[in-house]
Design an enzyme around this catalytic site. Structure first.
Site, PDB file in Angstrom:
ATOM      1  N   GLU A   2       0.863  -1.182   0.000  1.00 51.79           N
ATOM      2  CA  GLU A   2       0.000   0.000   0.000  1.00 51.79           C
ATOM      3  C   GLU A   2       0.895   1.226   0.000  1.00 51.79           C
ATOM      4  OE1 GLU A   2      -2.816   0.471   3.255  1.00 51.79           O
ATOM      5  OE2 GLU A   2      -3.456   2.431   2.477  1.00 51.79           O
ATOM      6  N   ASN A  45      -4.267   4.700  -2.448  1.00 48.32           N
ATOM      7  CA  ASN A  45      -5.424   5.369  -1.840  1.00 48.32           C
ATOM      8  C   ASN A  45      -5.975   6.490  -2.721  1.00 48.32           C
ATOM      9  OD1 ASN A  45      -5.625   4.221   0.994  1.00 48.32           O
ATOM     10  ND2 ASN A  45      -3.454   4.780   0.868  1.00 48.32           N
ATOM     11  N   GLU A  52      -7.746   2.005  -3.287  1.00 56.01           N
ATOM     12  CA  GLU A  52      -8.429   1.927  -1.991  1.00 56.01           C
ATOM     13  C   GLU A  52      -9.343   3.146  -1.841  1.00 56.01           C
ATOM     14  OE1 GLU A  52      -6.016   1.231   1.420  1.00 56.01           O
ATOM     15  OE2 GLU A  52      -4.922  -0.430   0.489  1.00 56.01           O
ATOM     16  N   ASP A  91     -11.906   0.556   1.841  1.00 57.41           N
ATOM     17  CA  ASP A  91     -10.949   0.800   2.921  1.00 57.41           C
ATOM     18  C   ASP A  91     -11.662   1.162   4.228  1.00 57.41           C
ATOM     19  OD1 ASP A  91      -8.522   1.099   4.105  1.00 57.41           O
ATOM     20  OD2 ASP A  91      -7.921   2.892   3.001  1.00 57.41           O
ATOM     21  N   GLU A  95      -6.383  -4.724   8.763  1.00 60.05           N
ATOM     22  CA  GLU A  95      -5.369  -3.690   8.944  1.00 60.05           C
ATOM     23  C   GLU A  95      -4.963  -3.577  10.402  1.00 60.05           C
ATOM     24  OE1 GLU A  95      -5.938  -0.053   6.139  1.00 60.05           O
ATOM     25  OE2 GLU A  95      -7.814  -0.349   7.227  1.00 60.05           O
TER      26      GLU A  95
END
Ligand code: C2E
Ligand code: CA
Ligand code: CA
Length: 612
Positions: A400, A455, A487, A517, A574
């Site tokens: 990520e 993201n 995301e 997310d 996460e």
């Protein structure tokens, strides 16, 4: 009318005077005195009416009384003067006939606005007069009687036509007044519509602004008051899931609940879709304001009963106190809004009063804003990467990309702070594109099985140009979209469910992967999940934090995992920080994980990718 009685009185007294001593006293003194008193009484009654306004009913009654009294007086005076006729010589008899005719004519003229009374007088006086003198045998008196009859007939006709003209003027005036009233009503209605919120019947934004400005103009500094903003959390999904009619009902109920909490000197307004504002017209201690805020948020947390089921929302409040927080309407609203934003970004359903600490934050924010603009121009943002791993084997599946910014004066500013500023100032799209370019360049040197998870903010998702440019960058670098996952947070998705799900579907069609997310940190209504197009669900780290001590969190994670397998989507947990958490998650059936326990986010060079 009083004039009419004056004529009658003067004429009668002169008749009594000429007959005094000739006719018996009871006629010239007593009867004439009695009739005079009746005249004066009626005249005084009329005089007392001159400034009075009557209702239609009262006016009609008075008119009837006038007709009746004109008839009674007519009979009374006629009988009196005809009885005097028998006592005098020819001169006095002529006076009687002169008295009767001239008085009736005078009275008819005075009664021109009231034809019914004029005619009744003409009948009650005129008819006996005619008969009496026609039968008197005196040719002169007969001639006078005929003459009199003609004049009265003409006068009756004149009153008739005069009355028509008079009543048409009155009618026209009445119509005009009605029209005026109608226009006035329309104006009032317009005014109401322009200042009222149609749904809740509360004041709207415009009328709230007027109220606040008036208040500030009339307010001395010594008189403190409070401006409050209330924003509903989780209202948008109500519209999406339960429909707009249910949404409207929730808003109406919210307005009702708020009104019952507020004192009479509070002004409550609906200033936006799910935003309410209030002015509390007295000073209050911080504790009192907090207490009110708490009662408001508690009220909003009580579920709303809808036909489609229970609706659970919450509300946050921000308060600003005049004059501490600001002296203008804009300042006060901005400060209340800032406090509200603070309340919203903390725990849901809280209230916050604007404080000096917030003032410092605002300054800090504007410094960040300025610095950010320069840094974006100079491409000073860079990326750290955090691996997404197979929890069992530790194998890195992908990375990520996380934005990083180090500024000469401000130091390292975390993305949680600068992304918000970038979103507000519109810089976010430039940042996204810069960072995506860097990430794709990096990705090209990674082992082919590894993917990039990137993201996107809400502004990127709703901006067609940004999405197109992202695709162009990818094509230019020759990277297949299958290696890229975007995301998108759950809250972003909920901000415009239809648009966002259309976008994510489109991204999927192009071959990209989409991850939902921070799942669980937002509205978490499982009922809308099926509307969204996504390939991976990322469980928010909030659940992992409580995992060991909270069996409910375990249950939720289990449920989400079951949901993912039934939707046939991947799941990443996460924020895994400890061995214990990892083990527990493996037991629950989680496979893919991310967190400090495996790797902290860092430069890509830190990961030895050549081993893979
Ligand atoms: P996120 O997308 O949920 O990213 C994960 C955040 O959790 C990262 O914070 C990461 O450093 C942190 N984290 C990872 N593992 C752990 C752990 O085990 N424990 C704890 N306590 N934290 C962990 P970071 O880098 O500060 O980013 C914060 C948020 O800023 C991100 O949350 C994301 O929403 C946003 N963000 C970061 N980079 C970008 C970007 O390039 N574009 C956009 N639009 N948003 C970004
Ligand atoms: Ca993320
Ligand atoms: Ca996340």
């Amino acid at each position: 009318m009083p004039l009419l009685y004056f004529i009658l009185l003067a004429n009668s007294l002169s008749l009594a005077y000429t007959h005094y001593g000739v006719a018996p006293n009871y006629l010239t003194v007593y009867v004439s005195a009695f009739l005079s008193v009746a005249c004066i009484t009626r005249a005084l009654i009329w005089y007392s009416f001159r400034r009075k306004t009557f209702t239609l009913k009262q006016a009609r009654h008075q008119i009837n009384m006038t007709i009746l009294s004109s008839m009674l007086m007519g009979v009374g005076f006629s009988a009196w003067c005809l009885s005097l006729y028998g006592y005098g010589d020819i001169a006095l008899q002529t006076h009687v006939i002169y008295y009767m005719s001239i008085t009736v004519i005078g009275i008819i003229i005075c009664l021109i606005h009231l034809p019914a009374a004029a005619w009744s007088t003409s009948l009650t006086v005129g008819l006996p007069f005619m008969l009496f003198f026609t039968l008197s045998g005196q040719p002169v008196f007969v001639a006078i009687a005929i003459n009199f009859a003609l004049v009265v007939a003409v006068l009756v006709l004149i009153t008739l036509s005069y009355y028509r003209a008079f009543s048409s003027v009155i009618n026209a005036k009445q119509t005009l007044e009605d029209q005026h009233l109608h226009t006035q009503r329309l104006n009032d209605q317009n005014e109401l519509l322009a200042n009222q919120d149609g749904l809740t019947k509360l004041a709207n934004r415009r009328s709230f602004a007027n109220h606040l400005n008036n208040k500030l103009q009339n307010s001395l500094d010594a008189h403190s008051f409070i401006v409050g903003l209330i924003d509903l959390d989780g209202f948008k999904p109500v519209n999406d899931i339960h429909g707009h009619a249910a949404g409207d009902r929730v808003l109406a109920e919210v307005s009702h609940r708020l009104q019952t909490l507020l004192d009479d000197d509070c002004m409550l307004a609906r200033i936006g879709g799910d935003e309410f504002a209030l002015v509390i017209d007295h000073s209050a201690s911080h504790t009192e304001i907090q207490h009110l805020g708490q009662r408001i948020t508690e009220q909003l947390q009580i579920p709303f009963v809808m036909r489609t089921g229970l609706v659970q929302i919450s509300g946050s409040c921000g308060f600003a106190i005049f004059p501490d927080a600001g002296r203008s309407a804009d300042e006060l609203m901005d400060r209340a809004d800032f406090a509200l934003y603070q309340a919203k970004s903390g725990a849901r359903g809280t209230s916050i009063i604007f404080s000096p600490e917030h003032e410092r934050l605002i300054r800090q924010k504007s410094r960040i804003e300025l610095a950010l603009t320069q840094s974006v121009k100079k491409h000073e943002m860079y990326l750290h990467y955090q691996p997404i791993v197979n929890g069992q084997t530790g194998q890195i599946l992908g990375f990520e990309a996380l934005a990083r910014w180090h500024h000469g004066e401000l130091g390292t500013v975390p993305p949680s702070e600068f992304i918000v500023v970038a979103e507000k100032t519109g810089l976010i799209c430039a940042i996204t594109l810069n960072l995506f370019e860097i990430a794709i360049q990096d990705l090209r040197s990674w082992p082919p099985a590894m993917y990039l998870s990137f993201n996107l903010s809400v502004h990127d998702v709703i901006n067609k140009n940004t999405l197109q440019t992202l695709r162009q960058i990818l094509d230019r670098c020759g990277v297949p979209p299958q290696r890229v996952q975007f995301e998108i947070t759950e809250t972003t998705m909920m901000s415009d469910l239809d648009l966002c799900s259309a976008t994510t579907r489109n991204l999927q069609e192009q071959g990209f992967k989409v991850a939902l997310d921070d799942f669980g940190s937002g509205y978490s209504s499982l009922s809308y999940l099926h509307k969204l197009a996504f390939d991976t669900l990322k469980i928010d780290r909030g659940f992992v934090q409580n995992l060991q001590h909270d069996s409910r969190s375990q249950g939720v994670v289990k449920t989400i995992l079951a949901l993912c397998s039934s939707f046939d989507v991947d799941c990443v947990v996460e924020g895994v920080e400890t061995q214990k958490q990892k083990d527990l998650l493996l037991q629950l059936g989680c496979r893919n994980m991310q967190g400090y326990f495996f790797h902290r986010p860092s430069e890509i060079a830190e990961f030895n990718l050549s081993d893979h």
